[in-house]
Write a protein that holds these residues in place. Structure first.
Motif, PDB file in Angstrom:
ATOM      1  N   ARG A 192       0.820  -1.216   0.000  1.00  0.00           N
ATOM      2  CA  ARG A 192       0.000   0.000   0.000  1.00  0.00           C
ATOM      3  C   ARG A 192       0.857   1.271   0.000  1.00  0.00           C
ATOM      4  N   ILE A 193       2.114   1.150   0.371  1.00  0.00           N
ATOM      5  CA  ILE A 193       3.032   2.286   0.259  1.00  0.00           C
ATOM      6  C   ILE A 193       3.738   2.111  -1.079  1.00  0.00           C
ATOM      7  N   ASP A 194       3.154   2.694  -2.116  1.00  0.00           N
ATOM      8  CA  ASP A 194       3.588   2.369  -3.474  1.00  0.00           C
ATOM      9  C   ASP A 194       4.893   3.068  -3.833  1.00  0.00           C
ATOM     10  N   GLU A 195       5.409   2.726  -5.001  1.00  0.00           N
ATOM     11  CA  GLU A 195       6.701   3.244  -5.424  1.00  0.00           C
ATOM     12  C   GLU A 195       6.692   4.765  -5.565  1.00  0.00           C
ATOM     13  N   ALA A 196       5.607   5.324  -6.087  1.00  0.00           N
ATOM     14  CA  ALA A 196       5.541   6.777  -6.248  1.00  0.00           C
ATOM     15  C   ALA A 196       5.606   7.484  -4.895  1.00  0.00           C
ATOM     16  N   THR A 197       4.923   6.934  -3.905  1.00  0.00           N
ATOM     17  CA  THR A 197       4.954   7.515  -2.560  1.00  0.00           C
ATOM     18  C   THR A 197       6.358   7.444  -1.978  1.00  0.00           C
ATOM     19  N   ARG A 198       6.982   6.290  -2.088  1.00  0.00           N
ATOM     20  CA  ARG A 198       8.319   6.112  -1.530  1.00  0.00           C
ATOM     21  C   ARG A 198       9.333   7.049  -2.191  1.00  0.00           C
ATOM     22  N   ALA A 199       9.276   7.141  -3.503  1.00  0.00           N
ATOM     23  CA  ALA A 199      10.220   8.002  -4.216  1.00  0.00           C
ATOM     24  C   ALA A 199       9.997   9.472  -3.861  1.00  0.00           C
ATOM     25  N   HIS A 200       8.736   9.853  -3.733  1.00  0.00           N
ATOM     26  CA  HIS A 200       8.408  11.250  -3.418  1.00  0.00           C
ATOM     27  C   HIS A 200       9.008  11.675  -2.081  1.00  0.00           C
ATOM     28  N   TYR A 201       8.750  10.895  -1.040  1.00  0.00           N
ATOM     29  CA  TYR A 201       9.229  11.297   0.277  1.00  0.00           C
ATOM     30  C   TYR A 201      10.732  11.086   0.438  1.00  0.00           C
ATOM     31  N   ALA A 202      11.283  10.050  -0.203  1.00  0.00           N
ATOM     32  CA  ALA A 202      12.727   9.863  -0.135  1.00  0.00           C
ATOM     33  C   ALA A 202      13.461  11.066  -0.716  1.00  0.00           C
ATOM     34  N   SER A 203      12.918  11.649  -1.785  1.00  0.00           N
ATOM     35  CA  SER A 203      13.560  12.826  -2.378  1.00  0.00           C
ATOM     36  C   SER A 203      13.505  14.022  -1.436  1.00  0.00           C
ATOM     37  N   LEU A 204      12.404  14.171  -0.694  1.00  0.00           N
ATOM     38  CA  LEU A 204      12.290  15.293   0.236  1.00  0.00           C
ATOM     39  C   LEU A 204      13.201  15.111   1.450  1.00  0.00           C
ATOM     40  N   TYR A 205      13.357  13.876   1.903  1.00  0.00           N
ATOM     41  CA  TYR A 205      14.249  13.628   3.046  1.00  0.00           C
ATOM     42  C   TYR A 205      15.713  13.635   2.641  1.00  0.00           C
ATOM     43  N   ALA A 206      15.979  13.652   1.340  1.00  0.00           N
ATOM     44  CA  ALA A 206      17.349  13.783   0.858  1.00  0.00           C
ATOM     45  C   ALA A 206      17.762  15.251   0.683  1.00  0.00           C
ATOM     46  N   LEU A 207      16.847  16.187   0.902  1.00  0.00           N
ATOM     47  CA  LEU A 207      17.195  17.602   0.803  1.00  0.00           C
ATOM     48  C   LEU A 207      18.253  17.949   1.847  1.00  0.00           C
ATOM     49  N   PRO A 208      19.113  18.932   1.566  1.00  0.00           N
ATOM     50  CA  PRO A 208      20.160  19.294   2.534  1.00  0.00           C
ATOM     51  C   PRO A 208      19.568  19.613   3.908  1.00  0.00           C
ATOM     52  N   GLY A 209      20.106  18.957   4.921  1.00  0.00           N
ATOM     53  CA  GLY A 209      19.694  19.208   6.299  1.00  0.00           C
ATOM     54  C   GLY A 209      18.468  18.452   6.750  1.00  0.00           C
ATOM     55  N   ALA A 210      17.784  17.762   5.838  1.00  0.00           N
ATOM     56  CA  ALA A 210      16.505  17.145   6.197  1.00  0.00           C
ATOM     57  C   ALA A 210      16.677  15.987   7.174  1.00  0.00           C
ATOM     58  N   MET A 211      17.618  15.079   6.930  1.00  0.00           N
ATOM     59  CA  MET A 211      17.782  13.958   7.836  1.00  0.00           C
ATOM     60  C   MET A 211      18.372  14.401   9.170  1.00  0.00           C
ATOM     61  N   LYS A 212      19.226  15.386   9.168  1.00  0.00           N
ATOM     62  CA  LYS A 212      19.742  15.915  10.424  1.00  0.00           C
ATOM     63  C   LYS A 212      18.594  16.461  11.270  1.00  0.00           C
ATOM     64  N   ALA A 213      17.689  17.162  10.626  1.00  0.00           N
ATOM     65  CA  ALA A 213      16.529  17.696  11.345  1.00  0.00           C
ATOM     66  C   ALA A 213      15.618  16.566  11.820  1.00  0.00           C
ATOM     67  N   ALA A 214      15.444  15.530  11.005  1.00  0.00           N
ATOM     68  CA  ALA A 214      14.617  14.398  11.412  1.00  0.00           C
ATOM     69  C   ALA A 214      15.210  13.722  12.641  1.00  0.00           C
ATOM     70  N   PHE A 215      16.515  13.535  12.652  1.00  0.00           N
ATOM     71  CA  PHE A 215      17.158  12.955  13.828  1.00  0.00           C
ATOM     72  C   PHE A 215      16.974  13.854  15.050  1.00  0.00           C
ATOM     73  N   ALA A 216      17.017  15.174  14.838  1.00  0.00           N
ATOM     74  CA  ALA A 216      16.824  16.103  15.953  1.00  0.00           C
ATOM     75  C   ALA A 216      15.439  15.963  16.570  1.00  0.00           C
ATOM     76  N   GLN A 217      14.433  15.588  15.755  1.00  0.00           N
ATOM     77  CA  GLN A 217      13.092  15.332  16.294  1.00  0.00           C
ATOM     78  C   GLN A 217      13.158  14.210  17.331  1.00  0.00           C
ATOM     79  N   PHE A 218      13.904  13.151  17.034  1.00  0.00           N
ATOM     80  CA  PHE A 218      14.027  12.021  17.957  1.00  0.00           C
ATOM     81  C   PHE A 218      14.894  12.387  19.166  1.00  0.00           C
ATOM     82  N   GLU A 219      15.942  13.145  18.922  1.00  0.00           N
ATOM     83  CA  GLU A 219      16.834  13.525  20.015  1.00  0.00           C
ATOM     84  C   GLU A 219      16.127  14.350  21.077  1.00  0.00           C
ATOM     85  N   ALA A 220      15.051  15.011  20.693  1.00  0.00           N
ATOM     86  CA  ALA A 220      14.305  15.851  21.637  1.00  0.00           C
ATOM     87  C   ALA A 220      13.365  15.041  22.532  1.00  0.00           C
ATOM     88  N   PHE A 221      13.212  13.735  22.287  1.00  0.00           N
ATOM     89  CA  PHE A 221      12.227  12.951  23.037  1.00  0.00           C
ATOM     90  C   PHE A 221      12.415  13.004  24.555  1.00  0.00           C
TER      91      PHE A 221
END
Length: 309
Positions: A208-237
């Motif tokens: 149900r998580i199709d290829e178009a969905t996966r490719a779309h969000y993977a490209s956004l999380y590959a933007l500069p600083g995106a994964m660092k910010a995502a990790f910071a969300q977890f670090e704040a727990f």
């Protein structure tokens, strides 16, 4: 799967108590928001938040989680816009919002949302959140209870609200602690591999998580600083847990809808929220894993619209 571990540990009962006779299409690809929604950049709380706004009527704000951006909400936003003014932000550090080095505590991200709404001239709103967005949505309702008409939280254990301490130690939650600089080096350039793990293991049916969905969000999380910010969300727990442990001493009084996927957090979403709120409605989406809007969009849309209206 996540739901099996949770059920074994907590002795959860039947998860399909609120079954709906709705069926999602085989795949739910992310779609652009229609022209009736206007995208803008809002200066809020020392950062820039990307927001889509459409519709007229009582306000609803839709807050996405990890692995998604505000794009996940397009079908729900369009449906709600018939009777509501709908605000869809990208969280601080995610999607097309700015990616500052700090400020990822959920109370601070709630302040981001509050300032966005104020900039748009909105005083009161129904607040809806999924995953990390549900954490921010709860923090918003706890911090601004007089501004929150209703609250919808979807399929996530919220830091500091029981049984957070037990759940956060489960092997399935390893990503909460996979946040070091070396972890970031491992993931950068391999964002799709990292995200596939979440889509595959936390879904009721990975197809149900199709290829178009996966490719779309993977490209956004590959933007500069995106994964660092995502990790910071977890670090704040840890800070989030401390803040929420204090917040639940005063229970929310507005109506709360707690939605879980049958094959994910299930009825535990409502069990959790009853520690934090007095008026909790429980709903389990049959057949769904964690990714409610991607896996079972029709049932999820119906649930939120019925509650909002």
């Amino acid at each position: 799967m996540m739901h099996t571990r949770i059920k074994t540990m907590l002795g959860a009962g039947l998860l399909a108590a609120a079954a709906l006779a709705w069926h999602a299409p085989a795949a739910a690809q992310p779609r652009p928001f229609p022209a009736s929604f206007k995208s803008q950049e809002v200066q809020a709380n020392g950062t820039t938040i990307h927001v889509r706004v459409g519709g007229t009527g009582p306000a609803v704000v839709l807050i996405h989680g990890f692995g998604d951006t505000g794009d996940m909400w397009e079908p729900l936003a369009v449906a709600l816009a018939r009777n509501h003014r709908v605000v869809v932000p990208d969280l601080r550090g995610m999607g097309w919002s700015a990616k500052p080095d700090n400020g990822y505590e959920k109370t601070n991200e709630a302040a981001d949302i509050r300032m966005v709404l104020e900039a748009l001239g909105i005083d009161h709103a129904i607040v809806v959140g999924h995953d990390l967005g549900a954490m921010v949505a709860y923090a918003y309702a706890a911090r601004y209870p007089d501004k929150t008409i209703k609250l919808v939280v979807m399929d996530v254990p919220i830091p500091g609200i029981p049984p957070w301490e037990q759940l956060s130690r489960l092997p399935s939650q390893w990503h909460h602690h996979f946040t070091s600089p070396d972890a970031l080096r491992l993931v950068q350039g391999r964002e799709r591999i990292y995200l596939d793990r979440f889509w595959n293991e936390f879904s009721g049916d990975p197809a149900r998580i199709d290829e178009a969905t996966r490719a779309h969000y993977a490209s956004l999380y590959a933007l500069p600083g995106a994964m660092k910010a995502a990790f910071a969300q977890f670090e704040a727990f840890p800070n989030d847990a401390e803040a929420n442990a204090e917040s639940i001493k005063t229970k929310l009084t507005m109506p709360v809808l707690a939605i879980g996927g049958e094959k994910s957090f299930g009825s535990n979403m409502a069990t959790e929220m009853r520690h934090a709120a007095n008026d909790v409605t429980e709903l389990v989406i049959p057949g769904a894993g964690h990714w409610l809007m991607e896996e079972m969009p029709e049932a999820t849309i119906k649930a939120v619209m019925d509650f909002a209206d």
